[in-house]
Scaffold this motif. Structure first.
Motif: not given
Length: 357
Positions: A273, A210, A216, A214
């Protein structure tokens, strides 16, 4: 170079003292960081210390040869000097490689995606062979494999399989596996004995933390739906399948392997991610490669990197021109020979580039 090595050795000794400090031992996070730093510099320090011993040995032996020795002693001293000089050359090359800039992702866990590509059922079966090969290789390395999602065909192949491999330096060993893998063999359904060519693609991505990327909440669209199995029938009555879409890049990940929506969301987030991080890195790499072609490369995902030829029990890695007549062993997970050759080729290329640049 030797100033740099001395600084590394000084820091290594300092780390040894810090790791025995009670204040550091009680701070788990700092202790882990310093332990990792010590582990990463240990080999360089050991090689440098041996190098200093060898240089000292050469100096002492040369002084000895300057004295009046009997013929037998002089011969022994000459032999020892020749051996020490050879070792010095080997150590100098090793030091150069150890001082090459390290890939910051090398010690990371990975997310690997394998998909059957051209060739229908045969491609899906080959994707399954690759999946088993990497699982066995991971097992031999002492790594842990967690299958995150799998789309299995009726005859036991894989349209797609996503797995996470965790352990020590996973990315450093498997980062060169990204690309198109080609198989040449007679399918079990082929009555005429004709050789077919099929492909499967492999994508290797470093796990992204994380703190490294980043994302959002407003940039992620979440869709929840019913998980479905083969033929589309509902696996369960609750809406547990999750699709996450990263709006800025358009990258989407769907996960329905778990019965729990929360678990599917966690898994999907890990893959998302990694994919976003991977895309950002690829864009940066493409800019870099515009001025320099990467030797082995983890670049073009459609690039055919390796051929597995069953009739001749042969595997060829096209990037480095390596051919090995041990297909059966390689598919059984004995990938070390290929992995080591790719690492060495990449290191040698970087070393040449550094010396010429």
């Amino acid at each position: 170079m030797y100033d740099q090595l001395q600084a590394i050795e000084d820091r290594y000794e300092e780390l040894g003292e810090l790791l025995s400090d009670p204040a550091v031992i009680n701070d788990t996070k700092r202790f882990m960081q310093l332990s990792k730093e010590e582990s990463n510099t240990r080999e360089t320090v050991e090689v440098y210390r041996r190098y200093k011993q060898v240089v000292e040995g050469i100096k002492d032996t040369e002084e000895l040869l300057g004295e009046s020795l009997d013929a037998e002693m002089a011969e022994m001293a000459k032999e020892e000097l020749a051996d020490l000089k050879k070792e010095k050359e080997v150590l100098e090359e090793k030091i150069k490689i150890l001082l090459l800039p390290k890939d910051p992702n090398d010690d990371k866990n990975i997310i690997m995606e394998i998909r059957g590509a051209a060739g229908g059922d045969e491609a899906a079966l080959f994707a399954g062979d690759l999946f088993n090969m990497y699982q066995k290789f991971a097992e031999a390395q002492g790594w842990k494999v967690d299958v995150m999602d799998a789309n299995i065909t009726g005859i036991g192949g894989y349209k797609e399989v996503i797995m996470m491999i965790t352990g020590e330096n996973v990315f450093s060993k498997l980062k060169y596996e990204s690309g198109a893998h080609r198989v040449q063999r007679v399918p079990s359904t082929e009555s005429q004995g004709r050789i077919h060519t099929s492909t499967a693609t492999v994508v290797v991505m470093p796990e992204a933390e994380e703190v490294e990327i980043e994302m959002a909440d407003k940039d992620i669209r979440v869709d929840i739906y019913h998980a479905s199995g083969a033929g589309g029938q509902h696996v369960n009555k609750t809406a547990s399948a999750v699709r996450l879409t990263h709006l800025p890049t358009g990258i989407a990940v769907a996960m329905q392997d778990e019965r729990s929506q929360l678990k599917n969301r966690e898994k999907a987030m890990k893959v998302l991610r990694a994919r976003v991080y991977d895309q950002i890195q690829h864009e940066a790499q493409s800019e870099y490669d515009a001025s320099r072609k990467s030797a082995v490369g983890t670049g073009d995902r459609s690039e055919r990197i390796r051929t597995y030829n069953f009739p001749q029990n042969r595997v060829t890695d096209h990037r480095i021109g390596l051919t090995i007549q041990k297909l059966d062993q390689i598919l059984a997970g004995k990938l070390d020979e290929i992995v080591d050759a790719l690492v060495l080729y990449d290191q040698t290329s970087k070393l040449e580039e550094m010396q010429n640049g």
